[in-house]
Design an enzyme around this catalytic site. Structure first.
Site, mmCIF file in Angstrom:
data_model
loop_
_atom_site.group_PDB
_atom_site.id
_atom_site.type_symbol
_atom_site.label_atom_id
_atom_site.label_comp_id
_atom_site.label_asym_id
_atom_site.label_seq_id
_atom_site.Cartn_x
_atom_site.Cartn_y
_atom_site.Cartn_z
ATOM 1 N N GLY A 91 0.769 -1.241 0.000
ATOM 2 C CA GLY A 91 0.000 0.000 0.000
ATOM 3 C C GLY A 91 0.799 1.290 0.000
ATOM 4 N N GLU A 102 4.470 3.925 6.028
ATOM 5 C CA GLU A 102 3.216 3.150 6.024
ATOM 6 C C GLU A 102 2.134 3.877 5.234
ATOM 7 O OE1 GLU A 102 1.421 0.662 6.618
ATOM 8 O OE2 GLU A 102 1.733 -0.280 8.558
ATOM 9 N N ASP A 103 1.189 3.137 4.679
ATOM 10 C CA ASP A 103 0.065 3.780 3.988
ATOM 11 C C ASP A 103 -0.961 4.308 4.992
ATOM 12 O OD1 ASP A 103 -0.760 1.225 4.762
ATOM 13 O OD2 ASP A 103 -1.633 0.684 2.826
ATOM 14 N N ASP A 130 -4.545 1.922 10.982
ATOM 15 C CA ASP A 130 -5.952 1.708 11.306
ATOM 16 C C ASP A 130 -6.036 1.240 12.758
ATOM 17 O OD1 ASP A 130 -8.632 1.135 11.293
ATOM 18 O OD2 ASP A 130 -8.588 -0.292 9.652
ATOM 19 N N PHE A 163 -13.582 3.109 4.248
ATOM 20 C CA PHE A 163 -12.534 2.332 3.573
ATOM 21 C C PHE A 163 -12.092 3.125 2.343
ATOM 22 C CE2 PHE A 163 -10.514 -0.919 1.028
ATOM 23 C CZ PHE A 163 -9.832 -1.645 1.992
ATOM 24 N N VAL A 164 -10.789 3.357 2.232
ATOM 25 C CA VAL A 164 -10.287 4.205 1.142
ATOM 26 C C VAL A 164 -9.414 3.417 0.170
ATOM 27 C CG1 VAL A 164 -10.428 6.388 2.393
ATOM 28 C CG2 VAL A 164 -8.369 4.984 2.613
ATOM 29 N N ARG A 183 -5.091 0.689 -7.022
ATOM 30 C CA ARG A 183 -3.825 1.238 -6.518
ATOM 31 C C ARG A 183 -3.321 2.382 -7.398
ATOM 32 N NH1 ARG A 183 -1.869 -2.099 -2.418
ATOM 33 N NH2 ARG A 183 -2.180 -4.335 -2.674
HETATM 34 P P1 5GP Z 1 -3.965 -1.991 10.933
HETATM 35 O O1 5GP Z 1 -3.043 -3.142 11.151
HETATM 36 O O2 5GP Z 1 -3.425 -0.676 11.451
HETATM 37 O O3 5GP Z 1 -5.363 -2.260 11.398
HETATM 38 O O4 5GP Z 1 -4.165 -1.853 9.371
HETATM 39 C C1 5GP Z 1 -3.141 -1.414 8.572
HETATM 40 C C2 5GP Z 1 -3.249 -1.975 7.187
HETATM 41 O O5 5GP Z 1 -4.603 -2.296 6.826
HETATM 42 C C3 5GP Z 1 -2.808 -0.927 6.208
HETATM 43 O O6 5GP Z 1 -1.424 -0.996 5.993
HETATM 44 C C4 5GP Z 1 -3.632 -1.271 4.979
HETATM 45 O O7 5GP Z 1 -2.956 -2.223 4.207
HETATM 46 C C5 5GP Z 1 -4.905 -1.878 5.517
HETATM 47 N N1 5GP Z 1 -5.989 -0.893 5.585
HETATM 48 C C6 5GP Z 1 -6.550 -0.339 6.682
HETATM 49 N N2 5GP Z 1 -7.513 0.534 6.357
HETATM 50 C C7 5GP Z 1 -7.580 0.534 5.000
HETATM 51 C C8 5GP Z 1 -8.372 1.265 4.059
HETATM 52 O O8 5GP Z 1 -9.244 2.106 4.352
HETATM 53 N N3 5GP Z 1 -8.119 1.000 2.738
HETATM 54 C C9 5GP Z 1 -7.184 0.094 2.323
HETATM 55 N N4 5GP Z 1 -7.045 -0.085 1.025
HETATM 56 N N5 5GP Z 1 -6.413 -0.590 3.199
HETATM 57 C C10 5GP Z 1 -6.597 -0.368 4.515
#
Ligand code: 5GP
Length: 190
Positions: free
Chosen positions: A53, A108-109, A112, A161-162, A174
């Site tokens: 991402g 990081e992208d 969450d 969700f983006v 992407r």
């Molecule tokens: P976390 O482990 O912090 O819950 O989630 C992080 C990962 O979940 C991000 O690096 C990403 O890959 C994915 N993610 C979380 N929210 C989104 C979102 O809104 N869109 C997309 N495409 N990926 C997300």
């Protein structure tokens, strides 16, 4: 049988609305780059891009930093083909560069729940780097950035969700040049 993908993002019903335009992304990333240039002056930080991402963000961020940066890639997977987390983080590809005495910036992208970041920190902190900071393009309003030790954030966003600008839904979107809110119920393909 699945429908063919719409011919253009502009007519794709799953692209609900634009959240951040190309211009907004460009400006903020330039600011982040200037900030990192100031904070790391005299050093050569290693940018660790969290695949997949963050790959678009990484290329723009790296070019906004006026320092001799190095780049490496790590890949983790926490989401399947859906928009919900599996709750399990897996290392898919490890780094090639030795982190000993390096100033590491994890790129990081989106932060969450913070699950991915916690996993990455645990994995990288044992490798003897001089420093380890996190630079995330996006963070949820609900994310505990202080607790997670996230120093640099581009934008704080709501719970939608983006997709776009490197972020996917089932590996699509992407290459969208902006960041958009995705509507899974309107997706004719996924
Ligand atoms: P976390 O482990 O912090 O819950 O989630 C992080 C990962 O979940 C991000 O690096 C990403 O890959 C994915 N993610 C979380 N929210 C989104 C979102 O809104 N869109 C997309 N495409 N990926 C997300």
């Amino acid at each position: 049988m699945t429908e063919p993908a719409p011919a253009s993002f502009a007519t794709d019903p799953a692209i609900e609305r634009v959240l951040l335009t190309e211009e907004q992304l460009r400006r903020r990333i330039e600011e982040l780059g200037a900030q990192l240039t100031e904070d790391y002056v005299g050093r050569a930080p290693l940018l660790v891009c969290v695949l997949r991402g963050a790959y678009v963000f990484l290329t723009d961020l790296a070019r906004s930093i006026d320092l001799p940066v190095e780049i490496d890639f790590i890949a983790v997977s926490s989401y399947g083909a859906t928009t919900r987390t599996s709750g399990v983080v897996r290392l898919v590809k490890d780094l090639e560069v030795d982190l000993t005495d390096r100033d590491v910036i994890l790129v990081e992208d989106i932060v969450d729940t913070g699950l991915t970041l916690r996993y990455l920190r645990r994995s990288l902190e044992a490798r003897g780097s001089a420093s380890l900071e996190v630079c995330a393009l996006l963070a949820r309003e609900s994310a505990d950035l202080e607790g997670l030790g996230v120093r640099y954030v581009g934008f704080t966003i709501p719970n939608d969700f983006v997709v776009g600008y490197g972020l996917d839904a089932g590996e699509r979107y992407r290459n969208l040049r902006y960041l958009a809110v995705y509507d899974p119920d309107a997706d004719e393909v996924g």
